[in-house]
Design a protein around this motif. Structure first.
Motif, short mmCIF file in Angstrom:
data_model
loop_
_atom_site.label_atom_id
_atom_site.label_comp_id
_atom_site.label_asym_id
_atom_site.label_seq_id
_atom_site.Cartn_x
_atom_site.Cartn_y
_atom_site.Cartn_z
N ASN A 92 57.29 -24.43 20.50
CA ASN A 92 56.91 -23.68 19.27
C ASN A 92 55.29 -23.30 19.63
OD1 ASN A 92 58.79 -24.08 17.91
ND2 ASN A 92 58.70 -25.77 17.30
N ILE A 100 53.94 -19.85 20.07
CA ILE A 100 52.48 -19.43 18.50
C ILE A 100 51.41 -18.41 19.67
CG2 ILE A 100 53.72 -20.52 16.93
CD1 ILE A 100 50.99 -22.29 17.37
N TYR A 160 54.03 -13.36 18.97
CA TYR A 160 54.13 -13.51 17.25
C TYR A 160 52.64 -13.53 16.86
CZ TYR A 160 53.24 -17.36 14.22
OH TYR A 160 52.81 -18.17 13.45
N SER A 193 53.70 -11.36 13.21
CA SER A 193 52.53 -12.38 12.31
C SER A 193 51.29 -11.71 11.54
CB SER A 193 51.83 -13.43 12.78
OG SER A 193 50.66 -13.55 13.31
N LEU A 213 58.91 -20.76 12.81
CA LEU A 213 57.34 -20.69 12.48
C LEU A 213 57.11 -19.24 11.78
CD1 LEU A 213 57.56 -20.74 16.39
CD2 LEU A 213 56.60 -22.36 15.01
#
Length: 391
Positions: free
Chosen positions: A218, A222, A227, A231, A264
């Motif tokens: 994880n 990120i 990601y 995001s 996430l």
């Protein structure tokens, strides 16, 4: 020494599967009296071309003995296969291997999913390899060079293609014997179900996975460009306000291989933005409900293009992706939709599309007719006829 230990441990891990395979082969004639068509996807799902083709055969050719293989722990077993349970077998069970060694055709969306791929390689040229003819239904349209699908690296008796340009590409560079009839353009089975397409003021973001990120944890994930880029879009306040103003909702659907990272993204959920989990909705329903698709290198855009709906390609990491995964596209994404090279461009294109209720330019509609000359509801029928010709 370390290599030998690793091989022994791997063999020990696969020992239960090997036992089932041996039992399936030895007692196939005792427990299974007739030959079947065996249909499957990855053994854990029933949403793709295999599922659509299975239903077609059951509903239109009841004389054909057909079985669908799936884990009963899959959510699709209780939803998409409801009413067909008498024709479903537990993927990977001893019963499954009884059928595998009695099947006339192994019909799958993915190659080498009929048994564990590592074991299958070791069992090559033995009696423990199924003798059924292999039909590759595909799970998308090939638009780049997948070396693992070249002849003779895999054993395929029928290679289904979903678009004319795809058929031309594979016939030209994948090295299958000319005139063999292995490669056929029929259209994908799931395309039969795209005609009743009624958008419901939704935007769908559906990126593909990154092979190089698969084993990240994880904290590593990120930090990836994947990601950070997605995001940035999901957290954008201007997009949130525009969704509210125009009465739209946005669905983010991670690739099957990246579903483990879904949590996430859940911090970006709101009344208008949804992070979807595998099995909660059918992929095809998501595509049919959407007015606009935002994707990257996923071949799912062909389904959307088939329905003549607008696409935004979000391609901020082209060089990295092409180098590490699938290579260069043989057809320019710009022929299918508008290309954004960074998150700022992508956000502007999304806002512009919402302002005008997600229109599709006529030039893309014309190109869709070129890509899909067989745009009808007879794809499953053509596949069925092609399989019958293998007998």
């Amino acid at each position: 020494m370390k290599r030998n230990i690793k091989i022994i441990l791997h063999l020990f891990k696969q020992f239960p599967d090997l036992c089932k395979i041996i039992l399936g082969y030895c007692f196939r004639n005792l427990f299974i009296k007739k030959h079947y068509w065996l249909i499957l996807e990855r053994g854990v799902d029933a949403q793709d071309n295999a599922w659509h083709f299975f239903k077609y055969v059951k509903n239109n050719h009841p004389d054909v003995l057909v079985k669908y293989a799936i884990k009963k722990s899959s959510p699709d077993y209780f939803t998409n296969l409801e009413g067909y349970q008498d024709c479903v077998i537990e993927y990977g069970s001893v019963k499954y291997y009884f059928h595998l060694f009695k099947t006339s055709f192994i019909i799958s969306t993915h190659v080498n999913t009929d048994m564990p791929s590592w074991l299958k390689g070791k069992l090559k040229n033995t009696c423990l390899i199924p003798k059924g003819k292999v039909v590759f239904l595909q799970h998308g349209i090939i638009h780049n060079d997948h070396k693992v699908l070249h002849y003779p690296l895999i054993n395929i008796d029928l290679f289904i293609t979903g678009a004319k340009r795809e058929y031309d590409l594979i016939s030209k560079i994948y090295e299958y014997p000319k005139g063999s009839g292995i490669i056929q353009y029929t259209g994908l089975a799931r395309f039969d179900n795209l005609s009743d397409n009624h958008p419901k003021k939704r935007i769908l973001i559906m990126p593909t996975w990154r092979m190089s990120y698969k084993n990240l944890n994880n904290s590593q994930f990120i930090k990836t460009s994947f990601y950070l880029n997605y995001s940035s879009i999901l957290s954008d306040q201007e997009i949130q306000l525009k969704l509210k103003e125009k009465g739209y909702e946005l669905d983010f659907y991670n690739h099957f291989e990246f579903q483990k990272f879904n949590h996430l993204f859940e911090c970006f959920e709101s009344k208008y933005i949804h992070i979807l989990k595998f099995g909660t909705k059918r992929v095809q329903d998501l595509l049919k409900d959407a007015n606009l698709l935002i994707t990257d290198y996923s071949s799912i855009y062909y389904d959307f293009f088939y329905m003549k709906k607008p696409i935004i390609f979000f391609l901020p990491d082209q060089e990295e992706f092409r180098e590490q995964q699938y290579g260069k596209d043989f057809d320019d994404p710009a022929n299918f939709g508008i290309v954004a090279l960074n998150d700022i461009e992508a956000k502007k294109l999304i806002l512009d599309a919402l302002d005008y209720n997600c229109p599709m330019d006529m030039k893309y509609k014309k190109y869709s007719n070129e890509v899909f000359p067989l745009a009808d509801s007879y794809n499953c029928e053509r596949i069925f006829n092609a399989i019958n010709q293998l007998k």
